[in-house]
Write a protein that holds these residues in place. Structure first.
Motif, PDB file in Angstrom:
ATOM      1  N   PHE A  54     105.339  27.657  62.703  1.00  0.00           N
ATOM      2  CA  PHE A  54     105.482  28.725  61.698  1.00  0.00           C
ATOM      3  C   PHE A  54     107.104  28.024  60.785  1.00  0.00           C
ATOM      4  O   PHE A  54     107.938  28.397  59.852  1.00  0.00           O
ATOM      5  CB  PHE A  54     105.554  30.201  62.611  1.00  0.00           C
ATOM      6  CG  PHE A  54     106.264  31.434  61.511  1.00  0.00           C
ATOM      7  CD1 PHE A  54     105.342  31.647  60.996  1.00  0.00           C
ATOM      8  CD2 PHE A  54     107.366  31.791  60.967  1.00  0.00           C
ATOM      9  CE1 PHE A  54     105.676  32.542  59.931  1.00  0.00           C
ATOM     10  CE2 PHE A  54     107.549  32.264  60.540  1.00  0.00           C
ATOM     11  CZ  PHE A  54     106.487  33.557  59.937  1.00  0.00           C
ATOM     12  N   THR A  55     108.035  27.802  61.694  1.00  0.00           N
ATOM     13  CA  THR A  55     108.727  26.767  61.521  1.00  0.00           C
ATOM     14  C   THR A  55     108.615  25.684  60.483  1.00  0.00           C
ATOM     15  O   THR A  55     109.897  25.424  59.482  1.00  0.00           O
ATOM     16  CB  THR A  55     109.866  27.200  63.035  1.00  0.00           C
ATOM     17  OG1 THR A  55     109.943  26.312  63.458  1.00  0.00           O
ATOM     18  CG2 THR A  55     110.124  29.029  62.601  1.00  0.00           C
ATOM     19  N   GLU A  61     105.736  21.968  50.129  1.00  0.00           N
ATOM     20  CA  GLU A  61     106.758  22.494  50.147  1.00  0.00           C
ATOM     21  C   GLU A  61     107.280  22.836  51.204  1.00  0.00           C
ATOM     22  O   GLU A  61     108.876  23.850  51.481  1.00  0.00           O
ATOM     23  CB  GLU A  61     107.316  22.340  48.550  1.00  0.00           C
ATOM     24  CG  GLU A  61     108.293  23.387  48.144  1.00  0.00           C
ATOM     25  CD  GLU A  61     108.271  24.329  46.146  1.00  0.00           C
ATOM     26  OE1 GLU A  61     108.849  24.403  46.111  1.00  0.00           O
ATOM     27  OE2 GLU A  61     107.333  22.749  45.561  1.00  0.00           O
ATOM     28  N   TRP A  62     106.529  24.378  51.387  1.00  0.00           N
ATOM     29  CA  TRP A  62     106.561  24.821  52.488  1.00  0.00           C
ATOM     30  C   TRP A  62     106.435  25.785  53.817  1.00  0.00           C
ATOM     31  O   TRP A  62     105.697  24.569  53.972  1.00  0.00           O
ATOM     32  CB  TRP A  62     106.224  26.743  51.516  1.00  0.00           C
ATOM     33  CG  TRP A  62     106.516  26.829  50.222  1.00  0.00           C
ATOM     34  CD1 TRP A  62     107.567  26.812  50.125  1.00  0.00           C
ATOM     35  CD2 TRP A  62     105.758  27.573  49.731  1.00  0.00           C
ATOM     36  NE1 TRP A  62     107.534  27.121  48.094  1.00  0.00           N
ATOM     37  CE2 TRP A  62     106.951  27.855  47.694  1.00  0.00           C
ATOM     38  CE3 TRP A  62     104.122  27.882  49.205  1.00  0.00           C
ATOM     39  CZ2 TRP A  62     105.893  28.266  46.793  1.00  0.00           C
ATOM     40  CZ3 TRP A  62     104.163  28.836  48.303  1.00  0.00           C
ATOM     41  CH2 TRP A  62     104.410  29.071  47.113  1.00  0.00           C
ATOM     42  N   CYS A  67     108.938  32.279  53.258  1.00  0.00           N
ATOM     43  CA  CYS A  67     108.412  33.513  52.409  1.00  0.00           C
ATOM     44  C   CYS A  67     108.321  34.632  53.522  1.00  0.00           C
ATOM     45  O   CYS A  67     109.225  35.587  53.053  1.00  0.00           O
ATOM     46  CB  CYS A  67     107.457  33.605  52.007  1.00  0.00           C
ATOM     47  SG  CYS A  67     106.857  32.371  50.819  1.00  0.00           S
ATOM     48  N   HIS A  68     108.383  34.563  55.332  1.00  0.00           N
ATOM     49  CA  HIS A  68     108.194  35.401  56.186  1.00  0.00           C
ATOM     50  C   HIS A  68     109.809  35.422  56.892  1.00  0.00           C
ATOM     51  O   HIS A  68     110.266  35.941  57.897  1.00  0.00           O
ATOM     52  CB  HIS A  68     106.813  34.910  57.035  1.00  0.00           C
ATOM     53  CG  HIS A  68     105.841  35.491  56.478  1.00  0.00           C
ATOM     54  ND1 HIS A  68     105.596  36.380  55.830  1.00  0.00           N
ATOM     55  CD2 HIS A  68     104.888  34.748  56.269  1.00  0.00           C
ATOM     56  CE1 HIS A  68     103.981  36.944  55.941  1.00  0.00           C
ATOM     57  NE2 HIS A  68     103.125  35.568  54.588  1.00  0.00           N
ATOM     58  N   HIS A  69     110.762  34.367  56.612  1.00  0.00           N
ATOM     59  CA  HIS A  69     112.234  34.654  57.403  1.00  0.00           C
ATOM     60  C   HIS A  69     111.515  33.681  58.897  1.00  0.00           C
ATOM     61  O   HIS A  69     110.207  33.941  59.759  1.00  0.00           O
ATOM     62  CB  HIS A  69     112.778  35.515  57.357  1.00  0.00           C
ATOM     63  CG  HIS A  69     113.434  35.729  56.033  1.00  0.00           C
ATOM     64  ND1 HIS A  69     114.318  35.618  55.429  1.00  0.00           N
ATOM     65  CD2 HIS A  69     112.752  37.536  55.667  1.00  0.00           C
ATOM     66  CE1 HIS A  69     113.756  36.365  53.831  1.00  0.00           C
ATOM     67  NE2 HIS A  69     113.706  36.982  53.867  1.00  0.00           N
ATOM     68  N   SER A  70     112.017  33.896  59.319  1.00  0.00           N
ATOM     69  CA  SER A  70     112.130  33.301  60.859  1.00  0.00           C
ATOM     70  C   SER A  70     113.773  33.405  61.167  1.00  0.00           C
ATOM     71  O   SER A  70     114.902  33.390  61.297  1.00  0.00           O
ATOM     72  CB  SER A  70     112.649  31.236  61.114  1.00  0.00           C
ATOM     73  OG  SER A  70     112.744  31.455  62.318  1.00  0.00           O
ATOM     74  N   GLY A  76     110.495  39.743  53.757  1.00  0.00           N
ATOM     75  CA  GLY A  76     110.057  38.842  53.300  1.00  0.00           C
ATOM     76  C   GLY A  76     109.806  38.194  51.723  1.00  0.00           C
ATOM     77  O   GLY A  76     110.162  39.606  50.923  1.00  0.00           O
ATOM     78  N   GLN A  77     110.172  37.503  51.221  1.00  0.00           N
ATOM     79  CA  GLN A  77     109.777  37.593  49.660  1.00  0.00           C
ATOM     80  C   GLN A  77     109.065  36.056  49.578  1.00  0.00           C
ATOM     81  O   GLN A  77     109.717  35.278  49.446  1.00  0.00           O
ATOM     82  CB  GLN A  77     111.603  37.742  49.131  1.00  0.00           C
ATOM     83  CG  GLN A  77     110.875  37.812  47.332  1.00  0.00           C
ATOM     84  CD  GLN A  77     112.608  37.685  46.634  1.00  0.00           C
ATOM     85  OE1 GLN A  77     113.434  37.385  47.230  1.00  0.00           O
ATOM     86  NE2 GLN A  77     112.875  38.451  45.897  1.00  0.00           N
TER      87      GLN A  77
END
Length: 136
Positions: A54-55, A61-62, A67-70, A76-77
């Motif tokens: 996840f992190t 790039e992502w 997008c979902h924060h950690s 999120g955005q």
């Protein structure tokens, strides 16, 4: 002439709406999804591996957390569109992982964005094990 429904009639009507799809009800839950993917992977989800997946960035790039924060316990955005995203962790969003079609669609799309391929059932189980571990 005004017609009022008896409470029993209203309850029956509400039940019919639910049964016929007039009101969308959840068809699954996060624990059921975890069970499905763990069975497909022939192994239980591993929360530590899920957190890593996840992190971390995986050549793209992502990461999921872009997008979902950690941790993904708040809204999120989307990294490129700016579209708001509800919290992903089920304890912080009771709608998370309750619609099988949406779950499959978003895992397919997001895994392709982050990993440049679809996630395996084991990777999905790991990520969901991590998400289910997050509590308020």
């Amino acid at each position: 002439m005004t017609h009022h429904l008896h409470p029993l009639q209203a309850a029956v009507l509400a039940g019919l709406l639910l049964a016929t799809g007039g009101v969308r009800a959840a068809d699954t839950s996060a624990p059921q999804q975890l069970e499905r993917w763990s069975a497909q992977a022939s192994a239980p989800g591993n929360a530590e591996r899920g957190q890593q997946l996840f992190t971390q960035r995986h050549g793209a790039e992502w990461s999921c957390s872009s997008c979902h924060h950690s941790p993904p316990t708040r809204a999120g955005q989307h990294a490129s569109t700016g579209k708001p995203i509800a919290p992903l962790a089920p304890a912080f969003n009771r709608e998370a992982f309750t619609d099988s079609a949406k779950v499959d669609k978003w895992f397919r799309r997001n895994c392709k964005d982050v990993l440049s391929r679809e996630c395996s059932p084991g990777e999905k189980a790991n990520v969901l094990a991590y998400l289910l571990r997050l509590k308020p």
